[in-house]
Design a protein around this motif. Structure first.
Motif: not given
Length: 404
Positions: A107, A110-113, A115-116, A118, A217
């Motif tokens: 988690k 994951g993708p959210r991290a 995107r942040r 990038r 986290q």
């Protein structure tokens, strides 16, 4: 020579030492030899079994019930031997003990991290490449790009101090060496282990981490009860071990691939959308992680032979990734190939949880290079850094021509 395994058949044997320094320097001939001998081979020097063909390596990696990681993913058998450090709660654990740390880290990474991170990493890569090219068009890509970029961005993302980061690569180098036998490579690192381990351990504490990184986290997950407070620093440690060295060598692999395959660099420049495919093809082709061990949980009938309970199995990931039974023209680096299914990140539930982070680092670095560099070529002899597990570079001198 053969070694009997059961009344059913006999297993071919080899006296190849996969950890001999000359073999580590040039593993391809030995890998071909082992693939040709058979699906399962007795490695006589160590009294263990080996698998070098793709089909068997893939099958063993995905069958954790029969081939466990919790007895150690190195030559040492944790059933009988005490590990040199607390085992990894991800790499050296099986369900159910493996599940909670894996879920937490999946988690967090994951993708959210991604995107942040990038845009920030794209800018960092562009800044690094511009700085390197401003000094010279000839430089050591292993040092100035492949090492410099991960050591610049990933520890920031984890949230560790900038002081002491020079310890990360020596610590990881010893950790991966320790998966093999106690040879000269392990001996070279032994005098420094205590200090390096103490430094890494300090970085994994709650107090040492920033309040907005992956490490914080992980500790927050322990506060929620998703993992225990004892597991939290070990999960952070996993990031600092597996998340740096493997990416460094993956980036070096893709830079070496393009420096020795100029037509493929032009192919990438004409189709930048193939950047992520390029990294995976380089990982298949070079296999930064060459080997990992598993241990049988019982007598296992496998590939027509019986492997006894408690046997150590050396899986040759690099050999599997160049197995002509699986790949067409496996010794070629080819951006038109679909490299999915390679075992460079492992396979199954122990597959590298941070592989998407590594892909993003590669995409950022290659994007910056494509923007600024028209051609890449070797500028002198390359030099390998020998490691019992990793396919590493000590020096990768390249020459580039900047785009107009």
């Amino acid at each position: 020579m053969t070694a009997p395994s059961s009344p059913r058949t006999a297993i071919a044997a080899s006296d190849l030492d996969p950890f001999a320094l000359d073999v580590l320097a040039d593993p391809l001939p030995g890998q071909q030899e082992l693939r040709d001998i058979g699906p399962v081979v007795v490695l006589e020097r160590y009294g263990i079994y080996g698998m070098a063909r793709y089909e068997q390596v893939h099958a063993a990696l995905t069958d954790w019930q029969s081939f466990q990681s919790s007895a150690g993913v190195g030559l040492s058998n944790f059933r009988h031997e005490k590990p040199w450090r607390p085992p990894s709660v991800l790499l050296e654990a099986d369900p159910p003990h493996h599940d909670a740390p894996r879920s937490v880290l999946s988690k967090i990474l994951g993708p959210r991290a991604l995107r942040r991170l990038r845009d920030e990493w794209m800018a960092d890569a562009d800044d690094l490449v511009a700085s390197v090219l401003s000094r010279s068009t000839e430089f050591d890509a292993a040092i100035e790009l492949a090492q410099a970029f991960p050591l610049r961005v990933f520890p920031d993302a984890v949230g560790i101090s900038r002081t002491g980061r020079e310890n990360l690569l020596p610590y990881g180098n010893h950790a991966f060496n320790a998966f093999g036998p106690s040879n000269s490579l392990v001996a070279d690192g032994a005098p420094h282990v205590a200090g390096l381990s103490a430094w890494v351990g300090t970085q994994c504490t709650r107090e040492a981490l920033t309040d907005n990184g992956f490490g914080a986290q992980i500790w927050a997950a322990s506060d929620r009860g998703d993992i225990t407070a004892e597991q939290a620093p070990l999960v952070v440690r996993s990031l600092l071990t597996a998340g740096v060295d493997t990416t460094v060598n993956g980036l070096a692999a893709v830079l070496y691939a393009f420096a020795t395959n100029p037509a493929q660099w032009q192919r990438l420049r004409s189709d930048p959308a193939s950047m992520r495919n390029a990294f995976d093809e380089a990982v298949r082709w070079e296999s930064p992680v060459q080997t990992f061990f598993r241990t049988t949980t019982r007598a296992v009938d496998f590939a027509g032979v019986t492997i006894p309970d408690g046997s150590k199995i050396l899986m040759f990931l690099g050999a599997a990734n160049r197995d002509p039974r699986r790949w067409e023209h496996p010794d070629s680096f080819d951006l038109d190939r679909d490299p999915s299914g390679h075992v460079g990140y492992g396979m199954g539930l122990h597959q590298c949880v941070g592989q998407h982070v590594a892909r993003l680092e590669s995409e950022a670095l290659l994007t910056a290079l494509v923007r600024r560099v028209e051609s890449i070529e070797l500028a002198g002899p390359t030099r390998r850094h020998l490691n019992n597990t990793l396919r590493s570079w000590a020096s990768l001198p390249i020459r580039v021509r900047q785009a107009r």
